[in-house]
Design a protein around this motif. Structure first.
Motif, PDB file in Angstrom:
ATOM      1  N   THR B  66      10.067  24.057  18.480  1.00 15.34           N
ATOM      2  CA  THR B  66      10.189  22.979  19.131  1.00 15.34           C
ATOM      3  C   THR B  66      10.577  21.677  18.334  1.00 15.34           C
ATOM      4  N   ARG B  73      17.447  21.942  23.882  1.00 12.51           N
ATOM      5  CA  ARG B  73      17.826  20.741  24.891  1.00 12.51           C
ATOM      6  C   ARG B  73      16.883  21.117  26.099  1.00 12.51           C
ATOM      7  N   MET B  74      16.510  20.096  26.780  1.00 13.29           N
ATOM      8  CA  MET B  74      15.799  20.096  28.144  1.00 13.29           C
ATOM      9  C   MET B  74      16.673  20.717  29.109  1.00 13.29           C
ATOM     10  N   PRO B  75      15.967  21.211  30.253  1.00  9.28           N
ATOM     11  CA  PRO B  75      16.836  21.537  31.414  1.00  9.28           C
ATOM     12  C   PRO B  75      17.683  20.541  31.800  1.00  9.28           C
ATOM     13  N   LEU B  78      19.667  17.233  28.280  1.00  3.06           N
ATOM     14  CA  LEU B  78      19.225  16.025  27.288  1.00  3.06           C
ATOM     15  C   LEU B  78      18.667  16.610  26.043  1.00  3.06           C
ATOM     16  N   PHE B  80      15.986  17.507  23.322  1.00  5.51           N
ATOM     17  CA  PHE B  80      14.664  17.721  23.175  1.00  5.51           C
ATOM     18  C   PHE B  80      13.909  16.896  21.956  1.00  5.51           C
ATOM     19  N   LEU B  84       8.064  15.221  21.036  1.00  8.66           N
ATOM     20  CA  LEU B  84       7.636  15.968  22.141  1.00  8.66           C
ATOM     21  C   LEU B  84       7.235  17.345  21.771  1.00  8.66           C
ATOM     22  N   GLY B  85       8.038  17.763  21.019  1.00  6.58           N
ATOM     23  CA  GLY B  85       7.993  19.298  20.511  1.00  6.58           C
ATOM     24  C   GLY B  85       6.679  19.785  19.906  1.00  6.58           C
ATOM     25  N   VAL B  90       3.471  22.846  23.698  1.00  6.08           N
ATOM     26  CA  VAL B  90       4.834  22.743  23.977  1.00  6.08           C
ATOM     27  C   VAL B  90       5.707  23.559  23.613  1.00  6.08           C
ATOM     28  N   GLU B  91       5.439  24.143  22.306  1.00  6.33           N
ATOM     29  CA  GLU B  91       6.141  25.157  21.612  1.00  6.33           C
ATOM     30  C   GLU B  91       5.900  26.531  22.412  1.00  6.33           C
ATOM     31  N   VAL B  94       7.828  26.335  25.739  1.00  4.12           N
ATOM     32  CA  VAL B  94       9.361  26.603  25.924  1.00  4.12           C
ATOM     33  C   VAL B  94       9.565  27.856  25.277  1.00  4.12           C
TER      34      VAL B  94
END
Lengths: 103, 168
Positions: B66, B73-75, B78, B80, B84-85, B90-91, B94
């Protein structure tokens, strides 16, 4: 499109030999089709073909994984029933379209 | 008059996977499985970080990156954000989402995929150099791994007309 004679009837097939209309399918036709590839269909083969026809009619996207989980045959068994084309050959003999899945 | 081009049908693929992300490993697995389903002989060779895909401890816990992955990309589409990753968890989140989507497409977990490939006659190998480097032995690998081989042995298996070596 082409036409082929199976079990004494002219049947519409695609260039790769799949039936254009699954309704044209009969057991005799499947036997003749498989014979062209040198495969003698057994009861086990027909169990797979009937499973595929049922799932196709229900709109399921078919994969070897699904057949392997059907309880009819495992994946290894599926390969030995339809050597070199577990899903392609079985779909062809089941009279359903060529599988469009990558798995 | 048009020239008739004679094609040599593909008979054997040697697929090499050197990375351990979900997408790298699955590209190799899908290509190998697709080959055996078409009646093409397939041998899969895992090396370096790709060894995670056949290491019992890690094979079903692969991640996608990530961070530094511009195509992620975000759902909704947009981009990512890399920052944030980098946040803890988060990883993993995802990656879990990706695996769930793959399962819906009937793409199995890695161990089951290896099972499918070997059921079709495909063969799985580990690279000796990388296994030695990471101090891994046959016991660390999935039962589907046929052998730990050198690059020379890999080339020795790659003979024959209609063979291709694919590095994913």
């Amino acid at each position: 499109m082409a036409q082929k004679n199976y079990a004494g009837k002219q049947i519409e097939v695609t260039e790769e030999g799949y039936l254009v209309s699954p309704d044209d399918w009969t057991k005799e036709l499947a036997v003749e089709m498989a014979k062209e590839d040198g495969i003698e269909l057994s009861d086990k083969h027909f169990e797979v073909l009937e499973y595929l026809r049922k799932e196709y009619a229900a709109g399921t996207a078919l994969s070897i994984r699904k057949v392997g989980k059907s309880g009819i045959v495992d994946i290894k068994g599926l390969y030995s029933l339809f050597p070199g084309g577990p899903l392609k050959l079985s779909s062809k003999y089941a009279g359903i379209p060529k599988p469009a899945s990558c798995v | 008059m048009s020239e008739v081009i004679k094609e040599t049908p593909l008979k054997k693929v040697m697929i090499i996977c050197a990375k351990g992300t979900v997408e790298d490993v699955y590209a190799a697995l899908i290509m190998a499985n697709g080959a055996v389903m078409e009646g093409i002989e397939a041998k899969l060779f895992f090396t370096f970080f790709g060894l995670d895909a056949i290491t019992k401890k890690y094979m079903n816990k692969l991640h996608t990156s990530t961070v530094g992955n511009p195509a992620l990309r975000m759902p909704g589409g947009l981009p990512f954000p890399t920052l944030l990753g980098a946040l803890p968890g988060v990883e993993a989140g995802v990656s879990a989402m990706m695996k769930k989507q793959m399962d819906e497409m009937d793409v199995p977990p890695v161990d089951e995929f290896l099972d499918m490939i070997t059921a079709g006659g495909g063969e799985i190998y580990a690279c000796k150099l990388a296994a030695d480097m990471f101090k891994l032995t046959k016991d660390d690998f999935s039962e589907h791994v046929k052998d730990i081989i050198t690059v020379g042995e890999l080339y020795a298996m790659s003979g024959g007309e209609g063979t291709q070596i694919i590095f994913t």
